[in-house]
Write a protein that holds these residues in place. Sequence first.
Motif, short mmCIF file in Angstrom:
data_model
loop_
_atom_site.label_atom_id
_atom_site.label_comp_id
_atom_site.label_asym_id
_atom_site.label_seq_id
_atom_site.Cartn_x
_atom_site.Cartn_y
_atom_site.Cartn_z
N MET A 147 33.19 11.56 -9.69
CA MET A 147 33.00 12.27 -8.55
C MET A 147 34.03 11.98 -7.48
O MET A 147 34.16 12.77 -6.56
N ILE A 148 34.64 11.04 -7.63
CA ILE A 148 35.65 10.66 -6.67
C ILE A 148 36.78 11.70 -6.74
O ILE A 148 37.36 12.01 -5.70
N GLN A 149 36.99 12.13 -7.86
CA GLN A 149 38.07 13.10 -7.99
C GLN A 149 37.72 14.41 -7.30
O GLN A 149 38.60 15.09 -6.81
N THR A 150 36.54 14.74 -7.34
CA THR A 150 36.15 15.97 -6.70
C THR A 150 36.29 15.86 -5.19
O THR A 150 36.53 16.87 -4.52
N LEU A 151 36.15 14.69 -4.72
CA LEU A 151 36.29 14.52 -3.29
C LEU A 151 37.76 14.67 -2.87
O LEU A 151 38.03 15.08 -1.74
N ASP A 152 38.61 14.36 -3.74
CA ASP A 152 40.02 14.51 -3.40
C ASP A 152 40.35 15.99 -3.18
O ASP A 152 41.18 16.33 -2.36
N VAL A 153 39.78 16.74 -3.93
CA VAL A 153 40.08 18.17 -3.85
C VAL A 153 39.44 18.73 -2.58
O VAL A 153 40.02 19.59 -1.91
N ILE A 154 38.31 18.26 -2.25
CA ILE A 154 37.60 18.78 -1.12
C ILE A 154 37.99 18.02 0.15
O ILE A 154 37.81 18.53 1.24
N SER A 155 38.53 16.93 0.03
CA SER A 155 38.79 16.10 1.20
C SER A 155 39.92 16.68 2.04
O SER A 155 40.76 17.42 1.56
N ILE A 156 39.95 16.27 3.26
CA ILE A 156 40.95 16.73 4.20
C ILE A 156 42.01 15.65 4.28
O ILE A 156 41.73 14.51 4.60
N ASN A 157 43.21 16.14 3.98
CA ASN A 157 44.34 15.22 4.04
C ASN A 157 45.18 15.64 5.24
O ASN A 157 45.69 16.75 5.36
N ILE A 158 45.35 14.73 6.11
CA ILE A 158 46.06 14.98 7.37
C ILE A 158 47.50 15.29 7.06
O ILE A 158 48.09 16.13 7.74
N TRP A 159 48.06 14.59 6.11
CA TRP A 159 49.47 14.81 5.82
C TRP A 159 49.68 16.20 5.26
O TRP A 159 50.68 16.86 5.56
N HIS A 160 48.76 16.69 4.49
CA HIS A 160 48.88 18.05 3.97
C HIS A 160 48.81 19.07 5.12
O HIS A 160 49.54 20.09 5.13
N ILE A 161 47.97 18.80 6.07
CA ILE A 161 47.83 19.72 7.21
C ILE A 161 49.11 19.70 8.04
O ILE A 161 49.63 20.76 8.46
N ILE A 162 49.67 18.56 8.26
CA ILE A 162 50.91 18.45 9.06
C ILE A 162 52.05 19.13 8.33
O ILE A 162 52.82 19.87 8.93
N ILE A 163 52.14 18.89 7.02
CA ILE A 163 53.22 19.50 6.23
C ILE A 163 53.03 21.02 6.22
O ILE A 163 54.00 21.76 6.35
N SER A 164 51.80 21.43 6.06
CA SER A 164 51.53 22.88 6.06
C SER A 164 51.90 23.48 7.41
O SER A 164 52.49 24.58 7.50
N LEU A 165 51.56 22.77 8.47
CA LEU A 165 51.92 23.27 9.80
C LEU A 165 53.43 23.27 10.00
O LEU A 165 53.98 24.21 10.60
N LEU A 166 54.10 22.25 9.49
CA LEU A 166 55.57 22.21 9.59
C LEU A 166 56.18 23.34 8.77
O LEU A 166 57.15 23.99 9.20
N ASN A 167 55.62 23.56 7.56
CA ASN A 167 56.11 24.68 6.74
C ASN A 167 55.89 26.00 7.48
O ASN A 167 56.76 26.89 7.48
N LEU A 168 54.74 26.16 8.06
CA LEU A 168 54.44 27.38 8.81
C LEU A 168 55.39 27.55 10.00
O LEU A 168 55.90 28.64 10.25
N LEU A 169 55.67 26.44 10.68
CA LEU A 169 56.59 26.48 11.81
C LEU A 169 57.99 26.82 11.35
O LEU A 169 58.67 27.65 11.96
N ILE A 170 58.45 26.20 10.27
CA ILE A 170 59.79 26.48 9.74
C ILE A 170 59.86 27.93 9.28
O ILE A 170 60.84 28.64 9.55
N LEU A 171 58.82 28.38 8.58
CA LEU A 171 58.78 29.77 8.12
C LEU A 171 58.80 30.72 9.33
O LEU A 171 59.49 31.74 9.32
#
Length: 166
Positions: free
Chosen positions: A1-25
């Motif tokens: 079950m731990i693995q399932t939490l990874d998928v559902i969990s919120i990763n701050i670094w992913h959000i920042i990278i996504s926001l940086l990608n969005l900003l660059i785009l």
Amino acid sequence: MIQTLDVISINIWHIIISLLNLLILFLILKKLLFKPVKKMFAERQAKVDNIYDKANEANEQAQANKQAYEEKLSHSKEEATNILRNAREMAEQSSNEILQEAHNKADLAVKKANAEIASERKKAINEIKNEISEISIDIAEHVVGREIDEKDHTELINDFIENIGD
């Protein structure tokens, strides 16, 4: 079950990278798309404004030409009226001058005729005086039986003529 939490969990670094990608785009799209599209819209707006400006200028020029035409038309009507008035005045003046000249010539002819009549009258009176004086001399010579000298002759004639005039 731990693995399932990874998928559902919120990763701050992913959000920042996504926001940086969005900003660059966003910046890339802004650089590549928004500025050219804004430029194209601005050029089209400038062309449309230019067309409206030219149409307004053409309309103003047409109005100015119409007004100038109407002014010229009214001036030409006034000028035609003035020309006709001047022509009438000149014709009237010419007519008056011709009539005045005719009156002057007629007056001159009458004066000349009167002068000729007076001259002819004097001439006729002088001829009659000469004839009367010759007749009176002949009568006086017959009556008196002598010849009359020039002085006596002139006195007799003048007396006779004065008596005839009375």
